[in-house]
Write a protein that holds these residues in place. Structure first.
Motif, PDB file in Angstrom:
ATOM      1  N   TRP A  93       0.802  -1.220   0.000  1.00 46.06           N
ATOM      2  CA  TRP A  93       0.000   0.000   0.000  1.00 46.06           C
ATOM      3  C   TRP A  93       0.839   1.276   0.000  1.00 46.06           C
ATOM      4  CZ3 TRP A  93      -1.935  -2.625   4.876  1.00 46.06           C
ATOM      5  CH2 TRP A  93      -1.186  -2.265   5.997  1.00 46.06           C
ATOM      6  N   HIS A  94       2.171   1.161   0.244  1.00 47.26           N
ATOM      7  CA  HIS A  94       2.973   2.388   0.256  1.00 47.26           C
ATOM      8  C   HIS A  94       3.407   2.811  -1.141  1.00 47.26           C
ATOM      9  CE1 HIS A  94       6.472  -0.272  -0.114  1.00 47.26           C
ATOM     10  NE2 HIS A  94       7.133   0.773  -0.523  1.00 47.26           N
ATOM     11  N   TYR A  95       3.197   1.931  -2.165  1.00 46.00           N
ATOM     12  CA  TYR A  95       3.543   2.327  -3.526  1.00 46.00           C
ATOM     13  C   TYR A  95       2.649   3.482  -3.970  1.00 46.00           C
ATOM     14  CZ  TYR A  95       6.637  -1.660  -4.159  1.00 46.00           C
ATOM     15  OH  TYR A  95       7.675  -2.540  -4.046  1.00 46.00           O
ATOM     16  N   SER A  96       3.247   4.427  -4.699  1.00 53.05           N
ATOM     17  CA  SER A  96       2.527   5.645  -5.051  1.00 53.05           C
ATOM     18  C   SER A  96       1.239   5.364  -5.816  1.00 53.05           C
ATOM     19  CB  SER A  96       3.428   6.584  -5.861  1.00 53.05           C
ATOM     20  OG  SER A  96       3.886   5.942  -7.045  1.00 53.05           O
ATOM     21  N   ALA A  97       1.193   4.278  -6.580  1.00 48.22           N
ATOM     22  CA  ALA A  97      -0.017   3.950  -7.341  1.00 48.22           C
ATOM     23  C   ALA A  97      -1.210   3.699  -6.420  1.00 48.22           C
ATOM     24  CB  ALA A  97       0.230   2.729  -8.214  1.00 48.22           C
ATOM     25  N   ASN A  98      -0.939   3.342  -5.171  1.00 47.09           N
ATOM     26  CA  ASN A  98      -2.018   3.060  -4.233  1.00 47.09           C
ATOM     27  C   ASN A  98      -2.366   4.257  -3.353  1.00 47.09           C
ATOM     28  OD1 ASN A  98      -2.481   0.353  -4.985  1.00 47.09           O
ATOM     29  ND2 ASN A  98      -0.654  -0.280  -3.859  1.00 47.09           N
ATOM     30  N   HIS A  99      -1.693   5.373  -3.554  1.00 44.16           N
ATOM     31  CA  HIS A  99      -1.951   6.539  -2.721  1.00 44.16           C
ATOM     32  C   HIS A  99      -3.230   7.275  -3.120  1.00 44.16           C
ATOM     33  CE1 HIS A  99       2.571   6.956  -1.478  1.00 44.16           C
ATOM     34  NE2 HIS A  99       2.017   5.809  -1.121  1.00 44.16           N
ATOM     35  N   ARG A 100      -3.817   6.883  -4.248  1.00 41.53           N
ATOM     36  CA  ARG A 100      -5.033   7.566  -4.682  1.00 41.53           C
ATOM     37  C   ARG A 100      -6.230   7.193  -3.812  1.00 41.53           C
ATOM     38  NH1 ARG A 100      -4.038   3.419  -8.256  1.00 41.53           N
ATOM     39  NH2 ARG A 100      -5.757   1.954  -8.676  1.00 41.53           N
ATOM     40  N   ARG A 101      -6.101   6.153  -3.023  1.00 43.71           N
ATOM     41  CA  ARG A 101      -7.160   5.754  -2.103  1.00 43.71           C
ATOM     42  C   ARG A 101      -6.653   5.882  -0.668  1.00 43.71           C
ATOM     43  NH1 ARG A 101     -11.365   2.759  -4.431  1.00 43.71           N
ATOM     44  NH2 ARG A 101     -11.023   2.105  -6.593  1.00 43.71           N
ATOM     45  N   PRO A 102      -7.519   6.274   0.251  1.00 39.34           N
ATOM     46  CA  PRO A 102      -7.104   6.335   1.649  1.00 39.34           C
ATOM     47  C   PRO A 102      -6.629   4.970   2.146  1.00 39.34           C
ATOM     48  CG  PRO A 102      -9.210   7.446   1.353  1.00 39.34           C
ATOM     49  CD  PRO A 102      -8.909   6.725   0.059  1.00 39.34           C
ATOM     50  N   LEU A 103      -5.673   4.994   3.039  1.00 36.01           N
ATOM     51  CA  LEU A 103      -5.153   3.740   3.585  1.00 36.01           C
ATOM     52  C   LEU A 103      -6.255   2.912   4.222  1.00 36.01           C
ATOM     53  CD1 LEU A 103      -2.825   1.859   4.327  1.00 36.01           C
ATOM     54  CD2 LEU A 103      -2.373   3.320   6.320  1.00 36.01           C
ATOM     55  N   GLY A 104      -7.198   3.579   4.870  1.00 39.43           N
ATOM     56  CA  GLY A 104      -8.286   2.851   5.516  1.00 39.43           C
ATOM     57  C   GLY A 104      -9.098   2.011   4.547  1.00 39.43           C
ATOM     58  N   GLU A 105      -9.241   2.470   3.289  1.00 37.91           N
ATOM     59  CA  GLU A 105      -9.967   1.683   2.297  1.00 37.91           C
ATOM     60  C   GLU A 105      -9.210   0.407   1.944  1.00 37.91           C
ATOM     61  OE1 GLU A 105     -11.369   3.649  -1.178  1.00 37.91           O
ATOM     62  OE2 GLU A 105     -12.101   5.401  -0.073  1.00 37.91           O
ATOM     63  N   PHE A 106      -7.893   0.522   1.814  1.00 38.27           N
ATOM     64  CA  PHE A 106      -7.063  -0.646   1.491  1.00 38.27           C
ATOM     65  C   PHE A 106      -7.185  -1.671   2.611  1.00 38.27           C
ATOM     66  CE2 PHE A 106      -3.573  -3.278   0.429  1.00 38.27           C
ATOM     67  CZ  PHE A 106      -3.111  -2.962  -0.841  1.00 38.27           C
ATOM     68  N   ILE A 107      -7.014  -1.223   3.845  1.00 41.76           N
ATOM     69  CA  ILE A 107      -7.083  -2.135   4.986  1.00 41.76           C
ATOM     70  C   ILE A 107      -8.487  -2.708   5.120  1.00 41.76           C
ATOM     71  CG2 ILE A 107      -6.902  -2.267   7.506  1.00 41.76           C
ATOM     72  CD1 ILE A 107      -4.777  -0.040   7.290  1.00 41.76           C
TER      73      ILE A 107
END
Length: 223
Positions: free
Chosen positions: A119-133
């Protein structure tokens, strides 16, 4: 199990995760790996007898090809599919060649989920971390095992990006009425040798969190 992954020498808490998984789920259980890359974690899980759902949409990982290795120049990297086939593990691995958020959630359901520094890759920064988790948590039924290792802030600009996080901050995503946090660990800053995408020595700091959604806890409350 040793593999020939391009990421073989990078630090990981995965051995601790595999021990926790073995204690809680017998071989034959399903594990979803979010950010499967070239199979560094997929292969040992499948070799241990688990059914693995490998989520990956990076073309280099999926199809292989030439890659620049620090110190040795261009080399051919086999694809995730090739590595799985060469290890004789094709029957135990299902590749989901999609963005994690675009794959059907029902096709990712598992007894356990694992991700490593994805999730720290820049491509995943477009979504809040909470959504990923939250989406990782949604994959699991009560009794499921959640495992994530992640980059912690090292450079000043990392503190401005929530995806470079800490175990204390992640703890807040696992309320005690529906989740049990089993383990949190963090490293001191350490120097890692050059690897793919990073041609020089560099400094990292890493953390890990394991959690479970015990069957006896309140299943009526959505975490």
């Amino acid at each position: 199990m040793q593999t020939t992954s391009l990421w073989e020498q990078t630090l990981t808490f995965f051995p601790q995760y595999l021990r926790e998984l073995n204690d809680r789920h017998a071989p034959g259980a399903t594990v979803t790996v979010v950010g499967a890359s070239d199979g560094k974690f997929v292969l040992p899980l499948a070799a241990a007898g688990y059914e693995v759902i490998a989520v990956e949409n990076d073309p280099q990982a999926l199809y292989g090809g030439e890659i620049l290795l620090p110190g040795s120049g261009l080399a051919h990297a086999p694809s995730l599919t090739q590595r799985i086939h060469a290890a004789g593990l094709t029957s135990r691995v299902q590749i989901q060649p999609h963005d994690f958020f675009h794959a059907e959630l029902s096709e990712l359901q598992a007894d356990a989920v694992w991700t490593s520094c994805s999730w720290h890759y820049s491509a995943n920064h477009r979504r809040p971390l909470g959504e990923f988790i939250g989406r990782m948590k949604d994959l699991l039924e009560p009794g499921g095992l959640f495992g994530a290792e992640f980059m912690m802030p090292v450079e000043d600009h990392h503190h401005l990006i929530e995806h470079y996080t800490t175990p204390d901050k992640l703890f807040r995503h696992f309320p005690s009425d529906t989740w049990e946090v089993l383990l949190t660990l963090r490293t001191d800053p350490f120097t890692e040798r050059p690897h793919v995408g990073q041609p020089h020595d560099h400094t990292h700091r890493m953390g890990v969190l394991f959690a479970t959604k015990p069957e006896h806890l309140n299943q009526g409350t959505r975490a």
